[in-house]
Scaffold this motif. Structure first.
Motif, PDB file in Angstrom:
ATOM      1  N   GLU A 164      -4.214   2.019  -4.748  1.00  0.00           N
ATOM      2  CA  GLU A 164      -4.694   1.012  -3.810  1.00  0.00           C
ATOM      3  C   GLU A 164      -5.979   0.343  -4.259  1.00  0.00           C
ATOM      4  O   GLU A 164      -6.360  -0.657  -3.688  1.00  0.00           O
ATOM      5  N   HIS A 222       0.506  -1.064  -0.053  1.00  0.00           N
ATOM      6  CA  HIS A 222       1.408  -1.536   1.005  1.00  0.00           C
ATOM      7  C   HIS A 222       1.631  -3.039   0.997  1.00  0.00           C
ATOM      8  O   HIS A 222       1.344  -3.740   1.978  1.00  0.00           O
ATOM      9  N   HIS A 275      -5.766   1.414   4.648  1.00  0.00           N
ATOM     10  CA  HIS A 275      -4.734   1.802   3.686  1.00  0.00           C
ATOM     11  C   HIS A 275      -3.505   0.904   3.814  1.00  0.00           C
ATOM     12  O   HIS A 275      -2.791   0.682   2.841  1.00  0.00           O
ATOM     13  N   ASP A 276      -3.247   0.426   5.015  1.00  0.00           N
ATOM     14  CA  ASP A 276      -2.040  -0.358   5.287  1.00  0.00           C
ATOM     15  C   ASP A 276      -2.414  -1.479   6.243  1.00  0.00           C
ATOM     16  O   ASP A 276      -3.457  -1.428   6.900  1.00  0.00           O
ATOM     17  N   TRP A 277      -1.564  -2.489   6.301  1.00  0.00           N
ATOM     18  CA  TRP A 277      -1.812  -3.646   7.168  1.00  0.00           C
ATOM     19  C   TRP A 277      -0.480  -4.102   7.722  1.00  0.00           C
ATOM     20  O   TRP A 277       0.487  -3.322   7.689  1.00  0.00           O
ATOM     21  N   SER A 293      -3.147  -3.171  -3.085  1.00  0.00           N
ATOM     22  CA  SER A 293      -2.965  -1.979  -2.250  1.00  0.00           C
ATOM     23  C   SER A 293      -1.558  -1.416  -2.377  1.00  0.00           C
ATOM     24  O   SER A 293      -0.652  -2.054  -2.939  1.00  0.00           O
ATOM     25  N   ASN A 349       0.059  -9.037  -0.254  1.00  0.00           N
ATOM     26  CA  ASN A 349      -0.684  -7.780  -0.355  1.00  0.00           C
ATOM     27  C   ASN A 349      -2.182  -8.077  -0.288  1.00  0.00           C
ATOM     28  O   ASN A 349      -2.602  -9.228  -0.403  1.00  0.00           O
ATOM     29  N   LYS A 380       3.823  -6.268   1.529  1.00  0.00           N
ATOM     30  CA  LYS A 380       4.882  -6.560   2.505  1.00  0.00           C
ATOM     31  C   LYS A 380       5.754  -7.665   1.920  1.00  0.00           C
ATOM     32  O   LYS A 380       5.240  -8.718   1.518  1.00  0.00           O
ATOM     33  N   HIS A 428      -0.924   4.317   8.472  1.00  0.00           N
ATOM     34  CA  HIS A 428       0.249   3.464   8.304  1.00  0.00           C
ATOM     35  C   HIS A 428       0.624   2.655   9.534  1.00  0.00           C
ATOM     36  O   HIS A 428       0.602   3.158  10.654  1.00  0.00           O
ATOM     37  N   HIS A 472       5.759   7.401  -0.641  1.00  0.00           N
ATOM     38  CA  HIS A 472       6.500   6.189  -0.285  1.00  0.00           C
ATOM     39  C   HIS A 472       7.575   5.876  -1.316  1.00  0.00           C
ATOM     40  O   HIS A 472       7.457   6.254  -2.480  1.00  0.00           O
TER      41      HIS A 472
END
Lengths: 489, 163
Positions: free
Chosen positions: A162, A194, A241-243, A192, A205, A196, A303, A483
């Protein structure tokens, strides 16, 4: 006729003793096995090792590869890493074809791993592990463990951390090509774990400027070309960590776990400040200057699930929300050492951002982590979100998730399958049916502490309660992964 | 503008090299860089650097410092030079130096713009190297780690640009 549920849960063949055997094994027996999820993975990897089909039959339309990533090297000599998140990434490929499954695995050949190997000890830094004095750390990719997630980009696979670049992996033999430079002037910018992927193929990202209140924003074409980028000012220097991403919005939930000092290792520079609440920054995809900030009560999370917009402008997103941070410096260390933990439990939660500028959490009492949806619904309205949860019998060891769940926000019901006391359940991944737009399967890896084996189960995603439709068992256990991504053949 | 925000030793890997690496800014030749040593009677020293790059492109920019404060950004280099990177291996010499202790900060100016290129978060994205084989560790190595103590005559060292 025995149902598949009763077979898997109570059957004598596959999981004898795994479920409902509290009397004999004792609730605490599993604790002594908990490091199994955190042992060193195979140094030389696996190359298409056949998995044994132990139950059921594979759906004929399910063909492809489930790639997964997670930290898998925790001990060198007498050293144990200081945090789960710092193990070298092991990429695993579960290939499903012709009703069979096989398993490959390879460590990502990172700069960090090479330098640790050359030194014969862990010298490179991470989330909870400080660098050894004098370790050559010239940029983020020197410390990049490439151990968190994966992204399929055209015919390549990227292993993601990340705070640094993606690592380019060959999806066939899992060999490492090296860090990806997305554009020469953007080398070593954080990407990162995560990203999308919108239904139109666009990859969004972010990367955090750790220690400072802003993020770098990436908008990539489906081929991985940088088509949008920019720096986004954030309302706080929170750890994120995530969005979440909707059709038109980019959503940055900023928990009050904030960088307040420069103290290695990284996690020790964070301070929990619940009095500041959780702020959510929403930015327009088409205009990064069009911003709105919503305020919510404090909560901690790793998450999010999916996010979508309603016709009146309301934005909703799933988040696995805990009352305080988990896996901080102490817990991240204890979990590797098999200690008992009193972690804050994340619960399935819906965040609601309203057109009038107010916001609220819709709480549930259902524990949940690793939320995922049907990828065809990314950014669009969903009602079913898949995750792991705690079953009827869990231990107080660090990783307590032994059940796979579908939470239905429309009906308020849960569809679950509980694997029992001695099974750890990893993030479920939705594999869409190739032809039926409303159908798909849930791919669920498990680690069986008693049998000391990693398994892969396939569920009909619309019916988890009845149990897997097929289960395969690998010859050996792999450490828990984080993941994954499904790549249909 | 963003470069300035990484003005300190940050805690996570994002800023490990940081703009602090070359906090003294450009290694363009300072005024008076070639005045040293002229007209003295002390036997002079020569410091020769073997330079190894992985791409024959642009130029290698070398700044030579004779004190920790100057090396740390609070002063000017005593010498600076630009060596065209026409081959993978080159040499360059600083002649007429007073015997003493010196350290080098150098970078490979791949795009030839005369500046150390950084990404939007201020991290160097051109190769860099230090004298005495010293390596970066969340920023440049200390003067002491990069220092070479030289007497009269020639001393050799290697600047290896790894990536």
């Amino acid at each position: 006729m025995i149902s598949r549920r009763s077979f898997v849960k109570g059957g004598a063949t596959l999981f004898a003793g795994a479920a409902m055997n509290v009397g004999k094994a004792g609730v605490f027996a599993a604790d002594s096995f908990s490091p199994l999820g955190f042992h060193n993975g195979p140094a030389n990897g696996y190359d298409n090792e056949p998995m044994q089909r132990v139950f059921g039959r594979a759906p004929k339309d399910l063909t492809g590869v489930l790639y997964r990533n997670g930290p898998a090297h925790f001990r060198r000599g007498d050293q144990t890493l200081n945090h789960w998140f710092d193990g070298d990434g092991l990429v695993r490929a579960f290939r499903i074809a012709g009703g069979n499954a096989n398993l490959s695995a390879q460590f990502v050949k990172t700069i960090k791993r090479r330098r640790d190997e050359e030194a014969g000890r862990f010298i490179m830094p991470g989330f909870g592990t400080p660098a050894a004095p004098g370790a050559p750390v010239t940029g983020p990719d020197d410390a990049n463990a490439a151990n968190t997630a994966l992204l399929s980009v055209e015919d390549r696979l990227w292993a993601l951390w990340e705070a640094g670049s993606p690592f380019d992996i060959d999806p066939n033999d899992l060999s490492t090509n090296g860090p990806v430079v997305l554009r020469d002037d953007l080398a070593q910018m954080p990407f990162s774990a995560h990203p999308k992927v919108s239904p139109d193929g666009m990859i969004w990202n972010f990367g955090l400027a750790y220690g400072h209140p802003f993020a770098f924003l990436w908008g990539l074409s489906s081929r991985g070309a940088v088509v949008r980028s920019g720096i986004i000012n954030l309302p706080s220097a929170s750890y994120m960590h995530d969005w979440a991403v909707t059709q038109t919005k980019l959503i940055f939930p900023l928990q009050p776990w904030v960088f307040t000092r420069q103290q290695p290792p990284f996690v020790r520079s964070l301070t929990w400040q619940p009095e500041n609440g959780l702020k959510v920054l929403v930015v327009d995809k088409d205009d990064f200057d069009n911003r709105q900030i919503y305020e919510l009560p404090a909560g901690a999370f790793f998450h999010t699930g999916n996010a979508f917009e309603e016709p009146d402008g309301t934005i909703r997103f799933d988040v696995c929300l805990a009352e305080r941070p988990t896996l901080d410096a102490e817990e991240g260390s204890a979990i590797l050492r098999g200690g008992t933990l009193n972690r804050a439990t994340p619960h399935m939660t819906m965040a609601v951002l309203k057109p009038n500028g107010t916001a609220e959490f819709e709480h549930t009492s259902i524990s949940a982590e690793f939320p995922r949806v049907d990828p065809r619904q990314e950014g669009l309205r969903h009602s079913r979100v898949y995750s792991v949860t705690e079953g009827a019998l869990t231990t107080n060891m660090g990783y307590r998730f032994n059940t796979v769940m579908a939470m239905d926000w429309t009906t308020g019901t849960q569809d679950t399958f509980d694997f029992g006391l001695n099974v750890l359940v990893e993030e479920p991944i939705f594999a869409p049916h190739p032809n039926k737009t409303d159908h798909g399967w849930l791919l669920v890896p498990t680690l069986h502490l008693d049998k000391k084996a990693t398994c892969l189960h396939v569920f009909d995603a619309s019916n988890l309660y009845d149990g897997p439709v097929v289960s395969w068992q690998a010859a050996a256990p792999l450490p828990l992964s984080f993941h994954g991504v499904w790549s249909a053949a | 503008m963003v470069r300035k925000i990484f003005d300190r030793h940050l805690s996570k890997t994002i800023a490990i090299a940081g703009a602090v690496l070359f906090a003294s800014g450009s290694v363009a030749e300072p005024p008076g860089a070639f005045q040293n040593g002229a007209g003295t009677s002390t036997p002079m020293a020569t410091l020769t650097f073997n330079i190894e790059v992985i791409k024959a492109q642009g130029a290698v920019m070398i700044a030579l410092f004779d004190s920790a404060p100057a090396y740390g950004g609070k002063g000017q280099p005593v010498r600076a030079t630009r060596v065209p990177a026409e081959k993978l291996e080159m040499t360059t010499s600083f002649e007429g130096l007073k015997p003493g202790t010196y350290a080098v900060k150098a970078y490979h100016d791949l795009d030839g713009d005369g500046q150390l290129s950084v990404n939007p978060f201020g991290l160097p994205i051109e190769p860099f190297a230090f004298s005495n084989g010293a390596q970066a560790h969340y920023g440049p190595p200390s003067f002491d780690k990069a220092a070479l103590t030289i007497g009269a005559g020639e001393t050799q060292d290697t600047l290896r640009f790894a990536k």
